[in-house]
Design a protein around this motif. Sequence first.
Motif, short mmCIF file in Angstrom:
data_model
loop_
_atom_site.label_atom_id
_atom_site.label_comp_id
_atom_site.label_asym_id
_atom_site.label_seq_id
_atom_site.Cartn_x
_atom_site.Cartn_y
_atom_site.Cartn_z
N LEU A 1 0.83 -1.20 0.00
CA LEU A 1 0.00 0.00 0.00
C LEU A 1 0.87 1.25 0.00
O LEU A 1 0.59 2.22 -0.71
CB LEU A 1 -0.93 0.01 1.22
CG LEU A 1 -1.98 -1.10 1.31
CD1 LEU A 1 -2.76 -0.96 2.61
CD2 LEU A 1 -2.91 -1.07 0.11
N ALA A 2 1.93 1.24 0.79
CA ALA A 2 2.82 2.41 0.86
C ALA A 2 3.47 2.69 -0.49
O ALA A 2 3.70 3.85 -0.84
CB ALA A 2 3.89 2.18 1.93
N ALA A 3 3.76 1.63 -1.25
CA ALA A 3 4.40 1.80 -2.55
C ALA A 3 3.40 1.91 -3.70
O ALA A 3 3.79 2.13 -4.85
CB ALA A 3 5.35 0.63 -2.81
N ASN A 4 2.11 1.71 -3.41
CA ASN A 4 1.05 1.73 -4.43
C ASN A 4 1.22 0.60 -5.44
O ASN A 4 1.04 0.77 -6.65
CB ASN A 4 0.99 3.08 -5.15
CG ASN A 4 -0.33 3.30 -5.88
OD1 ASN A 4 -1.38 2.86 -5.43
ND2 ASN A 4 -0.28 3.97 -7.02
N ILE A 5 1.55 -0.60 -4.94
CA ILE A 5 1.61 -1.81 -5.76
C ILE A 5 0.23 -2.46 -5.70
O ILE A 5 -0.21 -2.87 -4.62
CB ILE A 5 2.69 -2.78 -5.23
CG1 ILE A 5 4.07 -2.14 -5.33
CG2 ILE A 5 2.65 -4.10 -6.00
CD1 ILE A 5 5.16 -2.92 -4.61
N PRO A 6 -0.47 -2.58 -6.83
CA PRO A 6 -1.89 -2.98 -6.78
C PRO A 6 -2.18 -4.48 -6.70
O PRO A 6 -3.29 -4.87 -6.40
CB PRO A 6 -2.46 -2.41 -8.08
CG PRO A 6 -1.28 -2.38 -9.01
CD PRO A 6 -0.08 -2.12 -8.16
N VAL A 7 -1.18 -5.32 -6.99
CA VAL A 7 -1.41 -6.78 -6.99
C VAL A 7 -0.28 -7.46 -6.24
O VAL A 7 0.90 -7.20 -6.51
CB VAL A 7 -1.51 -7.35 -8.41
CG1 VAL A 7 -1.74 -8.87 -8.37
CG2 VAL A 7 -2.61 -6.66 -9.21
N LEU A 8 -0.63 -8.34 -5.31
CA LEU A 8 0.34 -9.12 -4.54
C LEU A 8 -0.02 -10.59 -4.70
O LEU A 8 -1.11 -11.02 -4.31
CB LEU A 8 0.30 -8.71 -3.07
CG LEU A 8 1.16 -9.49 -2.08
CD1 LEU A 8 2.62 -9.50 -2.50
CD2 LEU A 8 1.00 -8.90 -0.67
N ALA A 9 0.88 -11.35 -5.31
CA ALA A 9 0.63 -12.77 -5.57
C ALA A 9 1.68 -13.62 -4.88
O ALA A 9 2.86 -13.24 -4.83
CB ALA A 9 0.66 -13.04 -7.07
N SER A 10 1.25 -14.75 -4.35
CA SER A 10 2.18 -15.61 -3.63
C SER A 10 1.96 -17.07 -3.97
O SER A 10 0.85 -17.49 -4.29
CB SER A 10 2.01 -15.43 -2.11
OG SER A 10 2.86 -16.32 -1.41
N ALA A 11 3.06 -17.81 -3.89
CA ALA A 11 2.96 -19.26 -4.03
C ALA A 11 2.30 -19.85 -2.79
O ALA A 11 1.81 -20.97 -2.80
CB ALA A 11 4.34 -19.86 -4.23
N GLY A 12 2.27 -19.07 -1.69
CA GLY A 12 1.62 -19.49 -0.47
C GLY A 12 0.23 -18.90 -0.35
O GLY A 12 -0.40 -18.54 -1.34
N SER A 13 -0.23 -18.76 0.88
CA SER A 13 -1.58 -18.24 1.14
C SER A 13 -1.49 -16.97 1.99
O SER A 13 -0.51 -16.75 2.68
CB SER A 13 -2.42 -19.29 1.86
OG SER A 13 -2.53 -20.47 1.09
N PRO A 14 -2.54 -16.15 1.96
CA PRO A 14 -2.57 -14.96 2.81
C PRO A 14 -3.17 -15.26 4.17
O PRO A 14 -3.92 -16.23 4.34
CB PRO A 14 -3.46 -14.00 2.03
CG PRO A 14 -4.45 -14.92 1.34
CD PRO A 14 -3.68 -16.18 1.01
N THR A 15 -2.86 -14.41 5.14
CA THR A 15 -3.55 -14.50 6.42
C THR A 15 -4.92 -13.84 6.28
O THR A 15 -5.15 -13.03 5.38
CB THR A 15 -2.76 -13.78 7.53
OG1 THR A 15 -2.73 -12.37 7.26
CG2 THR A 15 -1.33 -14.31 7.63
N ALA A 16 -5.81 -14.16 7.20
CA ALA A 16 -7.14 -13.55 7.18
C ALA A 16 -7.05 -12.04 7.36
O ALA A 16 -7.80 -11.28 6.74
CB ALA A 16 -8.01 -14.18 8.27
#
Length: 243
Positions: A192-207
Amino acid sequence: MFKRIACIRIGGGEIVRDAAEETPVAVFVNGRHLTTVALSPGGFRDFITGYLYTEEIIRSPGEIESVRIEENRISVLTKNIFKRGSVKKTILSGCGGAVSYIDTQKLPIIDSDLAVTVPEIEAAVAALPAPGPLDAVALAEGGRIVACAEDLDRHNALDRVIGRGLQNDLDFSRTVAACTGTVTSEMVRKCLAANIPVLASAGSPTALAVEIADETGLAIVGSAGTPEMAVYAHEKRITGMGA
């Protein structure tokens, strides 16, 4: 980034294996101690540029007057020498420190109309170094990797690629961040601080990461590059998802 270490195999016999090196580094800004972090050796200029940016201590690399890098210390002088920094926290303490909560109104909102395809996301995650003792993060633009870094901690690796992007005048609003491991609320905050609109991971996100992303315009993709790939927040940023 690795050191050969002798160890004893269970079942008998001495062997030598690679162990990731870890360097405690004290960060000083305008003569004041800001924090101490554990980093993989090298690439400290990228890290400190990205770290100060995502901690909202600087808004551009041009605000840095000088950086002195020593073995276990990074000393930064900003153009405003009276600037005092503090480490940002996604989770804030309530009355008496007994309650933790998220004030999303104090977090930046993504300002980007970027939409990316599923193949672009898969390609970005596939370009990450093979899983190992270090976490990896890459920035992709138009399906092409423009920055990649590894570190003991994926938050540090994210700061490294953001720092490299800042020094190369990268437009973060047109990029995808790809990473290994779990997507945390802190990774969301840095995007958010860098204004990156998409975050993708080989893992999973936390709730919690999904909750914050939902309210701030960040798309999160988990299990990228696997049959379990799924969009957890702002699916409109992902095209070609099928029925």
